[in-house]
Design an enzyme around this catalytic site. Structure first.
Site, PDB file in Angstrom:
ATOM      1  N   ASP A   9      -8.987   3.887  -1.394  1.00 23.67           N
ATOM      2  CA  ASP A   9      -9.779   4.299  -0.230  1.00 23.67           C
ATOM      3  C   ASP A   9     -11.118   4.896  -0.638  1.00 23.67           C
ATOM      4  OD1 ASP A   9      -7.537   3.404   1.022  1.00 23.67           O
ATOM      5  OD2 ASP A   9      -6.794   5.385   1.610  1.00 23.67           O
ATOM      6  N   ASP A  28       0.860  -1.183   0.000  1.00 28.34           N
ATOM      7  CA  ASP A  28       0.000   0.000   0.000  1.00 28.34           C
ATOM      8  C   ASP A  28       0.902   1.241   0.000  1.00 28.34           C
ATOM      9  OD1 ASP A  28      -2.244   1.575   0.205  1.00 28.34           O
ATOM     10  OD2 ASP A  28      -2.737   0.992   2.260  1.00 28.34           O
TER      11      ASP A  28
END
Ligand SMILES: *[C@@H]1O[C@H](CO)[C@@H](O)[C@H](O)[C@H]1NC(C)=O
Length: 913
Positions: free
Chosen positions: A585, A510
């Site tokens: 996200d 990430d």
């Protein structure tokens, strides 16, 4: 203690919360975008230099000159051996220093094929098979023809820009503004205020090499719609950028991203396609620097432009795109199709396809930021069993580490990680843990010390280690462009180094844009310096790709015969060869649920078939209805993972009412029942390069209605999926596409009831809260497994169900791929690839190639939908021996019970009337 830790997390998080769209540049705020966008059409600046054409058996070269500044550039054009693909390169002939060429995106250097060149008065023609490129000398323009149809025009608008590298002009001395100084002023002096240094917010970009932008336009005379250019939270069909910013490609960690936006997101895949009823073409703009793309379409809205087209009132110019990059060279691949699948395959032939993943990675993943400790992990896993819901993988986010030092564990929360992993393994489950590229600057952290001592960090222009701010606080970033750094990082995964996990634990990368909380636009400053002395500016969009490559090298290195699984947020062209992606996200909102399909469709044509979105939405708390619908949608997207933010309420499915829990269980079980299909599709994707998830236009290219549809998609050409993605609806409009311009269509069958749909057009279909509108195309045979298990790994030897849906001619065909679901043995032929054919009331089963993988799995049921009449019985014929089989009704179909034959046998089944 707990509270204190939580507050620290919140504080760091607040840092990121402050990010909003004003923290990201508009084109107007970016000097090079401004400069390139200010170039006006129809005033072309480049021409071939007469007498410089050199022709070779596989390429041409020539010189190009800028009309005002007289600077010389070198042009090279090749026709690639793989067919219907040209490559066009432009660089400075004698640059002040070398300009960056992308070297890591292509799966291998494509071979040029043979060409013939014919010189005319004002142009020359390069012929390659059925294709040709006509290069016009002045103004410079290249027209690509596929079978004599003009398909792509390069620089037809004359928007080409190529800023040559130049010495920095001296500051004019006080009072030197006289005639002499003005004379020195070159015809092409770049006067933009940000050409030599640039500020954005509190950030300064020193720009030591000054202006070096490149740009080029591409027109698609045969197209009515443009699509591609992931990653954007926008419609699948690209919108006109007239009056808005261009689409931006600049890998960034955007907090709470905006929908229907051309803003940059985590990934950049600079491939774009133009599609019309007659043909599809594409361009792959191979450049790793910040890139903006203007889109010229007739209307702002593709729907109304199509309406205009249908009503015969198309007056406007064909669609076009203008690519603008901050640095590097022009390196373009022109993909001439002519069908959509041809164009997609031409792109994956260059950048690769996703390799067949392990079976369990296609099953359901349970993630959360964070599962708090070992007990939490064990509980959640046990609850899935208690409620009879299949689940394959538990995920651990950043809190599992000792203070965000990757390759370490929080000793209090996770004192016995190996035992935790082994317990999951014993249940048939897996663990994925996160490893991010920010490295905590802490002299007690071995990784930081090693990187510091060996000079492995990305450097500042002054040659110091670059230092930013991310989850661990002060952090530096390993320079993964350096093969030695990648090799060092890769060895961290060796069992002798990473002793607290097993080789069954997989990795999540990430924040690899890279995310830098205090950096310009939440990333690394562009004047930082990488291996080979390249500026971050040149390689920004490729950093995440190189990081994933390093992880891939690590996982292969620790266990060469196990297929790695890596999930990455940042990605570039070619990253699909190493990992899966998710859309980052997102939020617990209906619009974000809808965008999960639009975004994954766009990624799929950009080479990323293994794509999904956080089920439930990362930020915020979904209500029960949104939660249910999200599981139903996620169950039919390639990557299926629930994930949520640390501030959200816990949302494991049993925390909702029983009704919701059962709906979610249904969706999960449905996903698991289709795992043999997913696995077969991913095998076929690796081999053919065709996407798994497809827009309708991939198979219905002449049906204009499909051009704007992105709330519905195909899985190969077998399933049509139109999940419910609106609140409170009792009906959805499903579009059944036309195969020709006479409104003929396929036959479709509800996968639940086998109800048959034969009309082309929108059909209003009633939905209950547990309905997922999915339709199997008549003419296909789909393998399923219908026994309920805890995890996909335990289904390996389970029997298969074959679902045969007949077309109007009473025929169907399909495939099934079977192997050990884990190793690379399939690359040595250890697999079974089986072809099913149904016609004349008979199912024939034959292997494609050799049946080399031994499996006890057998066929327990054959469902047939679309028969005119119910047969009396069925006869199985195997090795010349016949056996009668029973037939039962099965919704609006029939089921043949227990053929009991091994999937490895050659047999047929005849229906008797
Ligand atoms: C693994 O399972 C054993 C047996 O149930 C249990 O005693 C142990 O605590 C588990 N380990 C972890 C880390 O959860």
């Amino acid at each position: 203690m707990r509270l204190a830790i939580f507050l620290v997390i919140l504080c760091i998080f607040e840092y990121a919360v402050s990010v909003d769209h004003t923290n990201f540049k508009t084109c107007e705020q970016s000097s090079f975008c401004r400069r390139c966008r200010n170039v006006k059409p129809d005033n072309p600046k480049f021409a071939l230099v007469p007498g410089t054409l050199n022709t070779y058996s596989d390429s041409i070269t020539a010189e190009l000159q800028h009309k005002d500044n007289k600077h010389i550039f070198s042009l090279k054009i090749e026709a690639l051996e793989l067919g219907n693909t040209f490559r066009l390169l432009v660089d400075e002939k004698n640059p002040l220093k070398p300009r960056y060429r992308v070297t890591d995106a292509l799966k291998s250097e494509p071979k040029p094929g043979s060409i013939k060149v014919q010189e005319g008065e004002a142009e020359f023609t390069i012929t390659s098979g059925p294709n040709k490129a006509v290069v016009n000398a002045d103004p410079f323009r290249v027209d690509f023809y596929q079978n004599d149809v003009l398909t792509v025009s390069v620089n037809a608008k004359g928007l080409m820009t190529f800023e040559y590298l130049r010495p920095k002009p001296q500051q004019p001395a006080e009072g030197a503004n006289d005639a002499a100084a003005n004379e020195v002023k070159e015809a092409d002096e770049i006067t933009d205020a940000g050409a030599w240094e640039e500020n954005f917010k509190s950030h300064h970009d020193s720009k030591p090499y000054g202006p070096e932008a490149i740009a080029l336009d591409f027109t698609f005379p045969e197209a009515e719609v443009l699509f591609g250019l992931p990653e954007h939270a926008d419609s699948f069909a690209l919108k006109s950028t007239s009056g808005t910013d261009p689409y931006r490609l600049y890998n960034t960690d955007v907090f709470e991203y905006i929908l229907d936006s051309k803003m940059a997101l985590y990934g950049s895949v600079p491939v774009l396609y133009g599609h019309g009823t007659q043909r599809t073409a594409g361009v792959y703009w191979q450049n790793g620097a910040e890139t903006w793309v203007d889109i010229y379409t007739a209307e702002k809205n593709v729907v109304s432009s199509i309406v205009n087209f249908v009503s015969g009132s198309r007056k406007s110019d064909p669609p076009a795109a203008h690519f603008m990059s901050e640095s590097g060279i022009i390196d373009v691949f022109v993909l001439l199709g002519p069908t959509p699948l041809d164009a997609f395959k031409q792109y994956t032939a260059l950048t690769g396809s996703a390799p067949l993943p392990q079976m369990w990675t296609l099953a359901y993943h349970q993630s959360r930021w964070n599962y708090n400790n070992e007990g939490d992990v064990a509980d959640v896993s046990a609850k899935f069993d208690e409620y009879d819901m299949p689940m394959d993988t538990m995920w651990l986010d950043i809190e599992h580490t000792d203070g965000k030092r990757y390759f370490t564990w929080d000793q209090f929360k996770f004192p016995n990680p190996l035992s935790m992993v082994q317990n999951l393994t014993a249940l048939g489950r897996h663990l994925v843990i996160i490893v991010d590229p920010h490295i905590k600057r802490d002299t007690h952290y071995f990784f930081h010390n090693d990187c510091t001592e060996r000079g492995y960090y990305v450097k500042t222009p002054e040659g110091n280690d670059y230092e930013g701010w991310c989850w661990p606080g002060a952090a530096s970033y390993a320079d993964v462009f350096n093969p030695e750094v990648r090799a060092y990082y890769a060895t961290q995964y060796l069992p002798t180094n990473f002793k607290t996990i097993t080789t069954d634990v997989m990795i999540w990368n990430d924040m690899n844009e890279p995310s830098v909380f205090n950096g310009p636009e939440v990333t690394m400053p562009k004047d930082m310096v990488h291996y080979g002395n390249w500026e971050h500016r040149d390689v920004h969009n490729i950093y995440g790709h190189m990081y994933v490559l390093a992880t891939f090298e690590g996982l292969i290195g620790r266990d060469p015969n196990q297929r790695p699984f890596i999930l990455t947020r940042s990605h570039f062209a070619g990253t699909q060869r190493y990992g899966a992606i998710w859309t980052g996200d997102n939020m617990a909102e209906w619009g974000h649920l809808q965008h999960s399909i639009k975004m994954c469709l766009s990624e799929a044509v950009g080479g990323f078939s293994f794509c999904g979105a956080d089920v439930g939405g990362f930020f915020g708390n979904p209500d029960a209805e949104l939660f249910e619908r999200w599981y139903q949608t996620g169950a039919f997207l390639p990557f299926f993972r629930a994930h949520s933010h640390i501030d959200t309420k816990r949302r494991e499915p049993w925390l909702f009412t029983e009704k919701t829990r059962l709906i979610v269980r249904d969706a999960l079980r449905k996903r698991y029942s289709y795992l043999p299909l997913w696995y077969t599709m991913f095998y076929e994707h690796e081999v053919t390069g065709e996407p798994v998830m497809r827009p309708l236009l991939a198979h219905y290219p002449t049906d204009k209605e499909t051009f704007a549809i992105d709330n519905e998609f195909l899985l190969q050409d077998r399933l049509l999926v139109r999940p419910v993605m609106d609140q409170g609806v009792k009906k959805v409009n499903v579009y059944f596409p036309a195969i020709d311009d006479k409104k003929n269509g396929d036959v479709w069958y509800s996968v639940d009831t086998f109800k048959k749909y034969t009309n082309v057009g929108y059909e209003s279909i009633s939905v209950e809260s547990d309905t997922i509108p999915v339709f199997q195309r008549g003419g296909t045979i789909i393998p399923k497994k219908e026994r309920i298990r805890r995890a996909a790994t335990l289904m390996k030897n389970d029997p298969y169900t074959l679902v045969i849906c007949l077309n109007r001619a009473g025929k169907a065909e399909g495939t099934l791929y079977v192997d050990d679901e884990k190793s690379y043995d399939y690359r040595n032929g250890v697999y079974n690839y089986i072809k099913f054919n149904f016609e004349n009331n008979k199912l024939d089963v034959n292997p494609i190639g050799k049946l080399k993988y031994k499996t006890p799995a057998w066929i327990e049921r054959v469902v047939i939908a679309g028969l005119e009449r119910v047969p009396k019985s069925a006869t199985l014929i195997i090795d010349g021996i016949s056996q009668q089989l029973d037939i039962l009704p099965h919704g609006e179909a029939i089921a043949i019970r227990k053929p009991g034959v091994s999937v490895q046998q050659i047999y047929n089944i005849r229906l008797n009337y």
